[in-house]
Design a protein around this motif. Sequence first.
Motif, PDB file in Angstrom:
ATOM      1  N   UNK A 664      45.754  40.048  16.687  1.00 23.25           N
ATOM      2  CA  UNK A 664      45.502  41.378  16.279  1.00 23.25           C
ATOM      3  C   UNK A 664      44.915  42.204  14.774  1.00 23.25           C
ATOM      4  N   UNK A 665      45.585  40.873  14.158  1.00 23.98           N
ATOM      5  CA  UNK A 665      45.354  40.705  12.805  1.00 23.98           C
ATOM      6  C   UNK A 665      44.237  41.439  12.531  1.00 23.98           C
ATOM      7  N   UNK A 666      43.137  41.171  12.741  1.00 30.42           N
ATOM      8  CA  UNK A 666      41.851  41.597  13.256  1.00 30.42           C
ATOM      9  C   UNK A 666      41.067  43.420  13.316  1.00 30.42           C
ATOM     10  N   UNK A 667      41.910  43.184  14.151  1.00 36.95           N
ATOM     11  CA  UNK A 667      42.049  44.519  14.371  1.00 36.95           C
ATOM     12  C   UNK A 667      42.777  45.551  13.575  1.00 36.95           C
ATOM     13  N   UNK A 668      43.712  45.410  13.137  1.00 34.25           N
ATOM     14  CA  UNK A 668      44.725  45.901  11.950  1.00 34.25           C
ATOM     15  C   UNK A 668      43.800  46.008  10.987  1.00 34.25           C
ATOM     16  N   UNK A 669      43.025  45.060  10.445  1.00 36.99           N
ATOM     17  CA  UNK A 669      42.338  44.721   9.437  1.00 36.99           C
ATOM     18  C   UNK A 669      41.227  45.486   9.442  1.00 36.99           C
ATOM     19  N   UNK A 670      40.621  46.127  10.542  1.00 35.71           N
ATOM     20  CA  UNK A 670      39.615  47.217  11.093  1.00 35.71           C
ATOM     21  C   UNK A 670      39.673  48.986  10.719  1.00 35.71           C
TER      22      UNK A 670
END
Length: 739
Positions: A664-670
């Motif tokens: 979920x790192x990409x989601x967090x960055x988004x």
Amino acid sequence: MEHTYQYAWIIPLVPLPVPIAIGVGLLLVPAATKKIRRIWAFPSVLLLSIVMIFSVDLSIQQINGSPIYQYVRSWTINNDFSLDFGYLIDPLTSIMLILITTVGTMVLIYSDNYMSHDRGYLRFFAYMGFFNASMLGLVTSSNLIQIYIFWELVGMCSYLLIGFWFTRPLAASACQKAFVTNRVGDFGLFLGILGLYWVTGSFEFRDLFEIANNLIDNNGVNSLFLTLCASLLFVGAIAKSAQFPLHVWLPDAMEGPTPISALIHAATMVAAGIFLVARLLPLFTAIPSIMNIISLVGIITILLGATFALAQRDIKRSLAYSTMSQLGYIMLALGMGSYRAALFHLITHAYSKALLFLGSGSIIHSMETLVGYSPDKSQNMALMGGLTKYVPITKTAFLLGTLSLCGIPPLACFWSKDEILNDSWVYSPIFAIIACFTAGLTAFYMFRMYLLTFEGHLNFHFQNYCGKKNNVFYSISIWGKKERKKKNWILSTMNNNERVSFFSKKIYPMDAHVRNMMRPLITIKNFPNQKNAPYPYESENTMLLPLLVLVLFTLFVGSIGIPFGPGRTHFDILSKWLTPSINFLHLNANNYFDWYEFVRNAIFSVSIAFFGIVIAFLLYGPAYSYFPNFNLINFFVNVKLGPRRIFWDKIINGIYNWSYNRGYIDVFYAKTLTKGIRGLAKLTHFFDRQVVDGIPNGIGVTSFFVAEIIKYLGGGRISSYLFFYLFYVSLFLFLVLVI
């Protein structure tokens, strides 16, 4: 020897004639240049092979004890400022030169066939030639400014090659994501270079290390500021080598052609960050806090890369996360001060991972026989299986690369990874436990990849997959969006009109039903027109030759680190190769080797790897090809756990979702970086329009309305004007005197 070193400056220039000639040809005589396009592969391979032979000669001289050679020439001198350009030949440079040229030559030979039907064939070889020249210039640089120049050139070539198929929205987004993410690291690197120059007054490595160490010993510099400068330098390495938290660009970079993945993302560009840390290690070792940060980033990257690879179904993305994890091992070794082990694993991993990437390209090339060019199908391991009888040479090569990466003796990565694991026990038992656990995860996900791809029966049928909606497979496409229909996941590929963002905001849940439908090695029977169905085929000889050469490297390159002779009299090529650098780093080179301790540690590490392989066979082994309805996890949950199966199912789903959604790192960055930056941009835009522009605009509008009102007060009588004039002057004077 001196005569050979004098001509080492031509190393970065040798590959340049090909991209220059292709560019001039396309500009002046485009028709003739395109007509003979297949000829351009030959000079590309020839020139890089010449550099390879030259690099081997330099390495042999280093092994035989030749001193470090540095040539520097002043480019500009202004008062106290002097900028020099030159080249440095030492063991670290010779190692990188051999890796770049050997892997690069194999990739160029492979690419001639792999890209033969692509319209961008000439553009591909032009980019590749320029990239090789930039990378060779980077590793031979003698100072930080020169490294930074080639560092940016390498990043530009990476941008061009990742986005090679720029008409595809995902490829265009991937190259932009890689470019922007690396700009974060490059900005930190640039600030670190400037700060270090402000402290030491030099860009040259030797002067820089000597001055910095003297300042540290004599307390002549603010330790906090020097630590900050060193940290900024390390930020550049974090981005380039895809270390946490700037790793997000690497899996998306698989949108480029597979040969690019083999060259850039296995052996060269991602190794540039490792090279920078190794080059600056004399500075970092003088700052213990930086060494702790390097090792901490390395161990986090090891664990995250391995866990993210567990549930990926795209074969190239699985290898990308494997690369991320293995580079974490190398970074951990550098942070521990294990210079020799780090460079040893850099060598062995480069050849093994290049073999795996080129092997995956051969698989994709074969799968395209069934589907044409369609990444969501030709790279999806859930649609493979049973390829052994169709691509036996590729299968054997891929298996050897898999065994090597798992750390199975006597293959290459066993010797280097085992050395890192042994050193980690001395450095930190907690780090050692995590590293050993991740070694088991590596064996699991690598054999999962192998079993999904080659064992069992062929799980794909072109007509059934493309022509019917009630397909056996329900996949969540990493290439497109998700849809829900009748409680089943169906594939929805992305068209050119869909919006693509850097960081995906979508979370793809994967429940038990979906995961069971994804079970590997399901036998598909009773297809319509099955006798006329197309089947994969083995790649051509120009693609298989590089695989076979890399197999030899994978089998035997580990021998350079094998000690010959007992006890204190042992000798191994790698230690002799790295002796000048080790002495320069002020690290203690231990010549004692205990075979008993080595065998004991090797049994432990190999046992962990075999445990991971066994688990992979139990979950993805050939038995499921013949018993597709039997699920070991469901059997264990239903029979052994009973009423607690719901809790167990949530745990399994959580692991799958964590891995598939990249933690979920990409989601967090988004939701934080992207959304936050856009919110800040909107706020700035509002302030600029309403406040900065609003004040003068408001004054103008107010003046207009006041003038409109005042003009109706004029009656044309001078006495009235004088009365109002005197009245306001008197009022003004009264207010001034009273206040």
